[in-house]
Design an enzyme around this catalytic site. Structure first.
Site, short mmCIF file in Angstrom:
data_model
loop_
_atom_site.label_atom_id
_atom_site.label_comp_id
_atom_site.label_asym_id
_atom_site.label_seq_id
_atom_site.Cartn_x
_atom_site.Cartn_y
_atom_site.Cartn_z
N GLU A 1 39.62 39.12 29.12
CA GLU A 1 40.93 39.78 29.23
C GLU A 1 41.84 39.14 30.27
O GLU A 1 41.39 38.58 31.27
CB GLU A 1 40.73 41.27 29.57
CG GLU A 1 40.07 42.03 28.43
CD GLU A 1 39.88 43.51 28.69
OE1 GLU A 1 39.65 44.24 27.71
OE2 GLU A 1 39.96 43.95 29.85
N CYS B 1 30.55 38.79 34.65
CA CYS B 1 30.45 38.41 36.07
C CYS B 1 29.03 38.66 36.55
O CYS B 1 28.39 39.62 36.12
CB CYS B 1 31.44 39.23 36.90
SG CYS B 1 31.56 38.69 38.63
N CYS C 1 29.76 43.84 41.71
CA CYS C 1 30.47 44.72 42.64
C CYS C 1 30.54 46.11 42.02
O CYS C 1 30.90 46.26 40.86
CB CYS C 1 31.87 44.19 42.92
SG CYS C 1 31.88 42.59 43.78
N CYS D 1 33.82 47.63 40.24
CA CYS D 1 34.53 46.79 39.28
C CYS D 1 33.86 46.87 37.92
O CYS D 1 32.66 46.60 37.79
CB CYS D 1 34.54 45.34 39.78
SG CYS D 1 35.33 44.18 38.65
N CYS E 1 43.57 46.89 38.62
CA CYS E 1 42.56 46.22 39.44
C CYS E 1 41.19 46.86 39.24
O CYS E 1 41.01 48.06 39.40
CB CYS E 1 42.96 46.31 40.91
SG CYS E 1 41.80 45.54 42.03
N CYS F 1 47.67 37.71 35.44
CA CYS F 1 46.36 37.89 36.05
C CYS F 1 45.34 37.35 35.06
O CYS F 1 45.21 37.87 33.95
CB CYS F 1 46.11 39.37 36.33
SG CYS F 1 44.45 39.72 36.97
#
Length: 347
Positions: free
Chosen positions: A94, A114, A118, A121, A340, A107
């Site tokens: 994305e 990933c 975290c 996220c 975010c 962005c």
């Protein structure tokens, strides 16, 4: 996916030149094809209309030309546009267009999934499939730039590597993508308008300094002591705050480039008076220009919530009283999971 033929965009100018010499074509063909690949953004050899049919067929026989495609688009009430892109083998990633009155920011993502996990996220809960190639990162910027032109009649003014993945764990491709984005024969955007955000890979931050990069750097800090940062960012166990302070100072000494600290506020985790004072101490040890205080955007897997407005303001007041240049960044695109920490390929 075509694994037999080489991706023509991975050849580079020297490789293209060598290829055309080998097949006996004139030198000016190199420039023509290079323009189609990086400035006219051709997605097939058939589009290269100033080449002969025979040459187009020859290129298609010898090379592949994979490109990202827009798979789905969502429009937020605040003007933010989230796109889900599909790679040639069907992976999804994305990117987001964030418009304000004076800026149009892309962005972009650097990895499919990933590996850093975290806790706050959404991408951290997706298995990392692979790194994005530099041309795929470039494609994201091209496609988001086209959206900006269509929606706002304005080109992108800024790019932030704050999408899916950790950019510094895909170092080579991110560097090549930025080189193409900023090249005169690419998108020709100044590196000063590009920000790479990292969860904190100290060794690679120092490498950025050694490589004399010209773009800005943002550190996702989110907690100003190791115990709390370990809790929400497992990478801190091998890249603690002391190591990151040292790496950022080295980066600044080598480049003089702008550094920003990113700090998401979580209710009853990192929003107390003591947390603010610890953030002040960290800020004073780093040549940072700015601390971005970010509103937390909820995801299903994380138990924390956003603090009350009064608590946010109290936190900001402590920073201001201690002469920290801090800005409260309000969320954009939350209604379409584009804010975010929310990118998760949900559609």
């Amino acid at each position: 996916m075509d694994t037999q033929r080489e991706n023509i965009r991975h050849l580079g100018l020297d490789g293209l030149t060598a290829y055309f010499e080998q097949i006996g074509e004139k030198k000016f063909r190199v420039k023509q094809v290079h323009e189609w690949l990086w400035q006219k953004h051709a997605h097939s050899f058939e589009e290269m209309t100033n080449l002969s049919k025979d040459l187009r067929a020859k290129l298609a026989q010898d090379f592949s030309l994979p490109a990202l495609q827009v798979d789905a688009t969502q429009f937020s009430n605040d003007g933010t546009v989230k796109s889900r892109f599909k790679t040639v083998e069907g992976h999804l990633v994305e990117g987001v267009l964030i418009p304000t009155e004076d800026r149009k920011t892309a962005c972009v993502s650097s990895q499919i999934g990933c590996s850093l996990s975290c806790k706050f996220c959404a991408t951290g809960y997706i298995e990392r499939k692979r790194n994005l190639h530099f041309d795929e990162i470039y494609d994201q910027v091209v496609l988001i730039n086209q959206q900006s032109l269509q929606a706002y009649n304005q080109k992108l003014s800024n790019i932030v590597f704050m999408g899916m993945g950790e950019p510094l764990l895909n170092y080579s491709n991110v560097m090549k993508a930025i080189e193409r984005i900023s090249a005169e024969d690419g998108l020709f955007m100044s590196p000063r308008r590009i920000t790479v955000s990292t969860a904190g890979v100290a060794k690679q931050i120092k490498k950025l300094g050694d490589d004399q990069v010209r773009f800005k750097l943002a550190l996702s800090l989110h907690a100003a002591n190791d115990a709390k940062r370990n809790e929400i960012m497992p990478i801190n166990e091998s890249n603690n705050i002391k190591a990151l302070i040292e790496a950022l100072n080295y980066f600044y000494k080598q480049t003089g480039n702008e550094i920003t600290l990113e700090y998401i506020l979580f209710k009853d985790l990192n929003d107390s008076k003591q947390d603010a004072e610890e953030l002040v101490k960290v800020f004073r040890q780093i040549p940072a220009d700015l601390v971005n205080i970010i509103e937390y955007n909820t995801i299903d897997a994380f138990k924390f919530t956003k603090p009350d407005e009064d608590d946010i303001q109290r936190f900001m007041n402590i920073l201001e009283a201690n002469h920290v240049n801090a800005r409260l960044r309000r969320s954009r695109g939350r209604d379409i999971d584009a804010a975010c920490g929310q990118l998760a390929n949900k559609g």
